[in-house]
Design a protein around this motif. Structure first.
Motif, PDB file in Angstrom:
ATOM      1  N   GLU A 100      52.518  44.957  32.117  1.00 51.14           N
ATOM      2  CA  GLU A 100      53.908  44.772  32.522  1.00 51.14           C
ATOM      3  C   GLU A 100      54.578  43.589  31.814  1.00 51.14           C
ATOM      4  OE1 GLU A 100      54.607  45.057  36.708  1.00 51.14           O
ATOM      5  OE2 GLU A 100      53.821  47.094  36.757  1.00 51.14           O
ATOM      6  N   GLY A 101      53.862  42.999  30.850  1.00 49.84           N
ATOM      7  CA  GLY A 101      54.454  41.939  30.027  1.00 49.84           C
ATOM      8  C   GLY A 101      54.507  40.573  30.684  1.00 49.84           C
ATOM      9  N   TYR A 102      53.627  40.320  31.653  1.00 47.75           N
ATOM     10  CA  TYR A 102      53.639  39.042  32.355  1.00 47.75           C
ATOM     11  C   TYR A 102      52.589  38.059  31.860  1.00 47.75           C
ATOM     12  CZ  TYR A 102      56.798  41.205  35.723  1.00 47.75           C
ATOM     13  OH  TYR A 102      57.859  41.815  36.325  1.00 47.75           O
ATOM     14  N   GLU A 103      51.924  38.367  30.757  1.00 43.77           N
ATOM     15  CA  GLU A 103      50.965  37.416  30.197  1.00 43.77           C
ATOM     16  C   GLU A 103      51.725  36.154  29.802  1.00 43.77           C
ATOM     17  OE1 GLU A 103      47.379  37.236  26.930  1.00 43.77           O
ATOM     18  OE2 GLU A 103      49.001  38.652  26.588  1.00 43.77           O
ATOM     19  N   GLY A 104      51.208  35.006  30.218  1.00 45.87           N
ATOM     20  CA  GLY A 104      51.876  33.749  29.943  1.00 45.87           C
ATOM     21  C   GLY A 104      52.946  33.393  30.969  1.00 45.87           C
ATOM     22  N   VAL A 105      53.258  34.324  31.861  1.00 48.46           N
ATOM     23  CA  VAL A 105      54.250  34.082  32.908  1.00 48.46           C
ATOM     24  C   VAL A 105      53.545  33.838  34.242  1.00 48.46           C
ATOM     25  CG1 VAL A 105      56.231  35.034  34.166  1.00 48.46           C
ATOM     26  CG2 VAL A 105      55.950  35.527  31.717  1.00 48.46           C
ATOM     27  N   PHE A 106      52.615  34.727  34.556  1.00 50.23           N
ATOM     28  CA  PHE A 106      51.857  34.633  35.801  1.00 50.23           C
ATOM     29  C   PHE A 106      50.372  34.720  35.509  1.00 50.23           C
ATOM     30  CE2 PHE A 106      55.808  36.869  37.173  1.00 50.23           C
ATOM     31  CZ  PHE A 106      56.311  35.877  37.997  1.00 50.23           C
ATOM     32  N   GLN A 107      49.583  34.213  36.437  1.00 55.94           N
ATOM     33  CA  GLN A 107      48.152  34.461  36.425  1.00 55.94           C
ATOM     34  C   GLN A 107      47.705  34.682  37.865  1.00 55.94           C
ATOM     35  OE1 GLN A 107      45.468  30.654  36.185  1.00 55.94           O
ATOM     36  NE2 GLN A 107      46.999  30.521  34.556  1.00 55.94           N
ATOM     37  N   ILE A 108      46.555  35.282  38.001  1.00 53.78           N
ATOM     38  CA  ILE A 108      46.040  35.613  39.322  1.00 53.78           C
ATOM     39  C   ILE A 108      44.769  34.825  39.594  1.00 53.78           C
ATOM     40  CG2 ILE A 108      45.067  37.447  40.762  1.00 53.78           C
ATOM     41  CD1 ILE A 108      46.864  39.418  39.248  1.00 53.78           C
ATOM     42  N   ALA A 109      44.734  34.179  40.746  1.00 52.49           N
ATOM     43  CA  ALA A 109      43.519  33.520  41.239  1.00 52.49           C
ATOM     44  C   ALA A 109      42.964  34.406  42.356  1.00 52.49           C
ATOM     45  CB  ALA A 109      43.828  32.130  41.773  1.00 52.49           C
ATOM     46  N   THR A 110      41.646  34.419  42.481  1.00 52.88           N
ATOM     47  CA  THR A 110      41.002  35.339  43.407  1.00 52.88           C
ATOM     48  C   THR A 110      40.294  34.617  44.547  1.00 52.88           C
ATOM     49  OG1 THR A 110      39.064  35.380  41.956  1.00 52.88           O
ATOM     50  CG2 THR A 110      40.684  37.136  41.652  1.00 52.88           C
ATOM     51  N   PHE A 111      40.453  35.191  45.743  1.00 54.78           N
ATOM     52  CA  PHE A 111      39.831  34.667  46.960  1.00 54.78           C
ATOM     53  C   PHE A 111      39.369  35.845  47.807  1.00 54.78           C
ATOM     54  CE2 PHE A 111      42.946  31.606  45.513  1.00 54.78           C
ATOM     55  CZ  PHE A 111      42.220  30.428  45.516  1.00 54.78           C
ATOM     56  N   HIS A 112      38.216  35.695  48.429  1.00 54.97           N
ATOM     57  CA  HIS A 112      37.628  36.785  49.218  1.00 54.97           C
ATOM     58  C   HIS A 112      36.687  36.190  50.266  1.00 54.97           C
ATOM     59  CE1 HIS A 112      35.160  40.339  50.122  1.00 54.97           C
ATOM     60  NE2 HIS A 112      36.172  41.049  49.679  1.00 54.97           N
ATOM     61  N   PRO A 113      36.559  36.815  51.433  1.00 59.46           N
ATOM     62  CA  PRO A 113      35.647  36.296  52.465  1.00 59.46           C
ATOM     63  C   PRO A 113      34.187  36.201  52.021  1.00 59.46           C
ATOM     64  CG  PRO A 113      37.084  37.976  53.387  1.00 59.46           C
ATOM     65  CD  PRO A 113      37.321  37.971  51.905  1.00 59.46           C
TER      66      PRO A 113
END
Length: 184
Positions: A100-113
């Motif tokens: 969707e062209g969001y490289e460099g705009v957003f990043q995702i961090a991951t969390f899980h139980p």
């Protein structure tokens, strides 16, 4: 209107952010954002991968159009209970960012139980640096991360400091913090 069940999920995650992430300073940039009320918590009740990805895509668009929101936690209370399934989904979510062209705009961090770092034992307290009440994709603005890092000395030491702190608190201490958030 937010359903009562969703509000309980959000409150649990909000408490986790405040009593674990901020209070233990796992993320040194979180406190001002949390205190300013610039975190968007959204419960995604979709079980299917396509629908869950559509919710992510919608949230990315929302963030682009709403600068007052600094960061967003997409909470998946059902469908991603298995950590392996969650990791698969997170990889697809990262692919979606690129598509969707969001490289460099957003990043995702991951969390899980049940978060478990590769090479760590399941019962290592260090895993609690990324354990949360529910599976979460945390969407971060890259420009904000870069700006925040400018004010932090030795940002590369943050993960090792967090691991040391979690291990110093011990498995039981970290479990108690997370359990307290889950019982809200």
């Amino acid at each position: 209107m937010v359903r009562a069940a969703d509000e309980r999920v959000i409150e649990s995650c909000r408490q986790w952010v405040e009593t674990v992430i901020v209070a233990l300073n796992f993320c040194p940039f979180a406190k001002p954002v949390v205190n300013a009320g610039r975190v968007d918590y959204k419960v995604i009740n979709e079980r299917g991968v396509e629908q869950a990805l559509m919710a992510l895509s919608d949230q990315l668009s929302y963030l682009v159009n709403n600068d007052h929101v600094e960061t967003s936690l997409l909470i998946y209370p059902q469908g991603l209970e298995s950590f392996d399934d969650y990791l698969d989904f997170a990889a697809i979510a990262d692919d979606l960012l690129l598509e969707e062209g969001y490289e460099g705009v957003f990043q995702i961090a991951t969390f899980h139980p049940d978060y478990c770092f590769e090479g760590q034992q399941q019962d290592d307290a260090s895993n609690y640096t990324n354990r949360s009440p529910y599976p979460i994709l945390h969407i971060l603005r890259e420009a904000s991360i870069e700006a925040a890092l400018e004010g932090v000395s030795s940002p590369d030491k943050i993960p090792s400091r967090n691991i040391e702190l979690a291990r110093a608190k011990g498995l039981e201490g970290m479990q108690a913090l997370l359990t307290a958030c889950q019982s809200t």
